[in-house]
Every structure is written in structure tokens, then in C-alpha cells.
Design a protein around this motif. Sequence first.
Motif: not given
Length: 212
Positions: A14-34
Motif C-alpha cells: 500500500l502507498v498512503l498519504d498520511k495527514p499531519a498530526g496522526l501517529l504512524s504507529v501506536p504510542g505509549k498511553g491510551e490517548d496515543k492508540q489512534d
Amino acid sequence: MPEFNVLHADATLLVLDKPAGLLSVPGKGEDKQDCLSGRVQQRFADARVVHRLDMATSGLLVMALGAAAQRSLNAAFASRQVHKRYVAVVAGLLAPPVTEWGFIDLPILLDWPNRPRRIIDPQGQPSCTCWRVLKHDPTGQTTRLELEPVTGRSHQLRVHLQALQHPILGDALYGTPASLVKANRLLLHATRLELTHPVSGQAMVFSSEPPF
């Protein structure tokens, strides 16, 4: 949060166009899962991470479909067979290099007490970036650059431009108060991606215009 765009999809990648402000992969914490990978996997169950863009960076990103494709694409990135270019707007009027492309060769090290920041340090990993001037804005005192990372260190482009004393506008980690207020986001966009298809061997080129 804007949704990602799928620029290309086949049985392998897949080739995707990512918007600014969106994580590429999950981070630490419930607020960083999107994150981009999680959203993509809701539509493509076998999508797998190959590389990342910083949360604040927008633009082109590849994901593999299946373990075999992931291994092949990981090997292509590791052997520098995938070529990426970015567009950035930096503070100040950066003088063009003597030749068309300039070269930044400065080692980067994690600033452990201030992580996730990185710093230039002789003990760091070798890190190389090619750059050229696209346009000067004398009124705004900014410079639009095209960047090609030779290596792929975390925050590499941002740290290298800070080292030139021309931080990317909107950079909360590496900018100055003056450069930060000049943009409401990090002005860094992955604009071009060249790779060889891991199955067909076809040369593939993708582009995405910067939204700034």
C-alpha cells in the motif's frame, strides 16, 4: 483528524498519504492508540509497518501486505533501495549550496534526558541529508527546500536543519519561538517515493503535493 488517502493498493503493498498530526504507529498511553497503521489495518487486515513518518510530518508512506512483502520491503529500505524526498519550509534565507545539492553529514544521538529529542553528537549514528533550495521568500524571510535523506534516523531532517540554524517552521521540538509561530503545523511533507515492486520488479514512483 483528517483521514488518510490510499494512493496505491495491490496484493503486496500500500502507498498512503498520511495527514499531519496522526501517529504512524501506536504510542505509549491510551490517548496515543489512534494511528495510521491501526486505521489502515481496519481496512487491510494484513497490513504491516515498514517505515514511519513523525506524527507532525505529512506525506507518502508505504505499508506491506503480508509477512513476505514486509521482509522484502524492510530489506529494500535497509539497503537504501527506496528513495524518498521531502519538501520543507525553514526559517531564514538559506544560501544555496555551491553545487545544486548540498550535503549535511552530522551524526545524530538520542538526547536521553530530553527524549524524544535528538542532538548532533560525535558519538551518534552517521546521518546524511542532501538538500537544495527551491525558493526564497524575502518578505517572510523563509526558504523552501527539497530534502533527500540518505540515512533514515529519527528526526533526521529536523535535527540537521536546526544544526544549520534554519529550523523547519512549526517545529515544536527543534524550532525557535520565532520559527514556531510562523506556522500552525510542522512544514515538512514526504513528497516523492521511488521503489521497486517486491514481486513484479517494476519501478514505481509516487508523488504528493505539499499542502503548504
